[in-house]
Write an enzyme that holds these catalytic residues in place. Structure first.
Site, PDB file in Angstrom:
ATOM      1  CE  LYS A   1       1.206   4.711   8.449  1.00  0.00           C
ATOM      2  NZ  LYS A   1       1.213   4.077   7.153  1.00  0.00           N
TER       3      LYS A   1
ATOM      4  CE1 TYR B   1      -3.667   2.532   0.674  1.00  0.00           C
ATOM      5  CE2 TYR B   1      -2.407   3.220   2.594  1.00  0.00           C
ATOM      6  CZ  TYR B   1      -3.446   3.416   1.710  1.00  0.00           C
ATOM      7  OH  TYR B   1      -4.274   4.516   1.861  1.00  0.00           O
TER       8      TYR B   1
ATOM      9  CG  ASP C   1       5.760   3.753   0.783  1.00  0.00           C
ATOM     10  OD1 ASP C   1       6.082   4.465   1.761  1.00  0.00           O
ATOM     11  OD2 ASP C   1       4.578   3.562   0.440  1.00  0.00           O
TER      12      ASP C   1
END
Ligand SMILES: *Cc1c(COP(=O)(O)O)cnc(C)c1O
Length: 425
Positions: free
Chosen positions: A265, A142, A237
């Protein structure tokens, strides 16, 4: 009516599904989401005053534990000076310098406000730099919800079983090749077929949005070689894994150097911060120096950057990641041991402060194997643990997170609860 239920019903009147991000709605486990009122250390408290040991950690950012006093103080101190200026600040230089100092692959870095923005911008940059249209992504990875990446995407998408999102015209994804994670042959074949059209590969170097799936030995190295050989860029990523699995993310653990890295994050310490960075010659393609447009009204927001900076500082204390991983190991190994004693098909894996729980005998290495996990058993486990005050991710396809405040007492209490739950499954 219990207050969580009342709030959920009220929320559903004005917010689609009652939530602002789909996985929060508990759809894949059933039941009513807990509305959180406050959090401290390893715990969150819901609107009914119930305390939960939290293994979601805001989906990764809360690596220091919730409401760490130094992070809260940094936010308060920054806030009194004003919330946003739309002009550069010294703190943005400091966080850029902190990221460049920590990640050797990053020579220059641009801040954004979410992981989605980071990956979307990184792909635009890769296309602008290479002047090529096509990209490779892996099924089950994702990368946020940019249109061209919502192709059999993982996380919430996988949970809902939708291969793509409505609202994304086929033309928007015609340049996105979706391959199997850990399948080098498929990547070679794609380069053989489309080599001079491929701008980049984007990959979660340890996948964390189809539960936790490690790269098989040689996989990331092969991606690096193929990208170099064919003039494509390799994008790691590390929105989830950056400063979560170790002090230099997966690139530090494996020694594989991407051309561009995306972060979010942890680097915001719970505030909205994302970033994409990489080789200087690539990053200089970004506006205002280069032709690749990228911007953000709140990018580099002073309050968010203050939280990120102090978080990065606290993470660089010697031994931080050794201590963190020791706690994650205790949890993962302890759960596996107790499941085995109860005769439950179960396995667990972990890296740094991140873990995967699988209701199958062996740790999966592919999305297909992840899909073989016993979802019904997971749901029962999830709810039984929730009743005992332990909050795991409300989906079988998510990784879990441990913070620096999950000490032995906290982990042991979780293991005791799990022992009782496994016995009754
Ligand atoms: C969470 C995540 C994103 C998206 O980040 P947002 O801040 O939710 O937009 C992208 N990539 C990975 C690997 C993620 O885990």
């Amino acid at each position: 009516m219990p207050r969580n239920t009342a709030l959920f019903e009220r929320a559903s009147q004005t917010i689609p599904g009652g939530v602002n991000s789909p996985v929060r709605a508990f759809r894949s486990v059933g039941g009513v989401p807990r509305f959180i009122e406050r959090a401290n250390g390893p715990y969150v408290w819901d609107a009914q005053g119930t305390r939960y040991t939290d293994y979601v950690g805001s989906w990764g950012p809360a690596i220091l534990g919730h409401a760490h006093p130094e992070v809260i103080k940094a936010v308060q101190d920054a806030a009194v000076n004003g919330l946003s200026f739309g002009a550069p600040t010294e703190a943005e230089i400091e966080i850029a310098e902190a990221l460049v100092a920590r990640l050797p692959s990053i020579e220059k870095v641009r801040l954004v406000s979410s992981g989605t923005e980071a990956t979307m911008s990184a792909i635009r940059l890769a296309r602008g730099y290479t002047k090529r249209p096509k990209i490779i992504k892996f099924e089950g990875c994702y990368h946020g919800h940019a249109d061209s990446l919502l192709v059999k995407a993982g996380s919430g998408m996988l949970t809902f079983g939708n291969p793509t999102s409505a609202g994304v015209p086929p033309e928007f994804i015609q340049h996105t090749l979706v391959l199997d994670f850990n399948n080098i042959d498929a990547v070679e074949a794609a380069f053989n077929a489309h080599g001079d059209e491929l701008a980049c590969i984007i990959v979660e170097p340890i996948a964390g949005n189809m539960n936790l799936v490690r790269p098989q030995p040689g996989f990331l190295e092969a991606l690096r070689q193929l990208c170099t050989k064919h003039g494509a860029l390799l994008i790691f990523d590390e929105v989830m894994t950056g400063f979560r699995v170790g002090p230099q993310g997966v690139q530090g653990l494996t020694g594989v150097k991407p051309d561009i890295t995306t972060l979010a994050k942890v680097i915001g310490g719970g505030m909205p911060v994302g970033a994409f960075g990489g080789r200087a010659d690539i990053m200089e393609y970004v506006a205002p120096l280069g032709p690749v447009y990228q911007a953000g009204t709140l990018s580099g927001n002073p309050v968010a950057v203050a939280a990120g900076l102090v978080t990065l500082k606290l993470l660089s204390e010697p031994g931080f990641y050794d201590r963190l991983e020791a706690q994650t190991r205790k949890l993962a190994d302890g759960l596996a041991e107790r499941a085995e004693n109860a005769g439950i098909p179960f396995s667990a894996d972990y890296v740094g402060g991140m873990f995967g729980l699988y209701f199958r005998e062996r740790i999966p290495t592919t999305l297909a194997e992840v899909s073989e996990c016993d979802i019904e058993l997971f749901k029962k486990f999830f709810h039984a643990m929730l009743i005992k005050g332990i909050y795991f991710a409300p989906s079988a396809f998510e990784a879990g997170f441990v913070s620096a405040t999950h000490d032995d007492d906290v982990i042991n209490a979780t293991l005791d609860a799990a022992e009782e739950v496994f016995a009754k499954l």
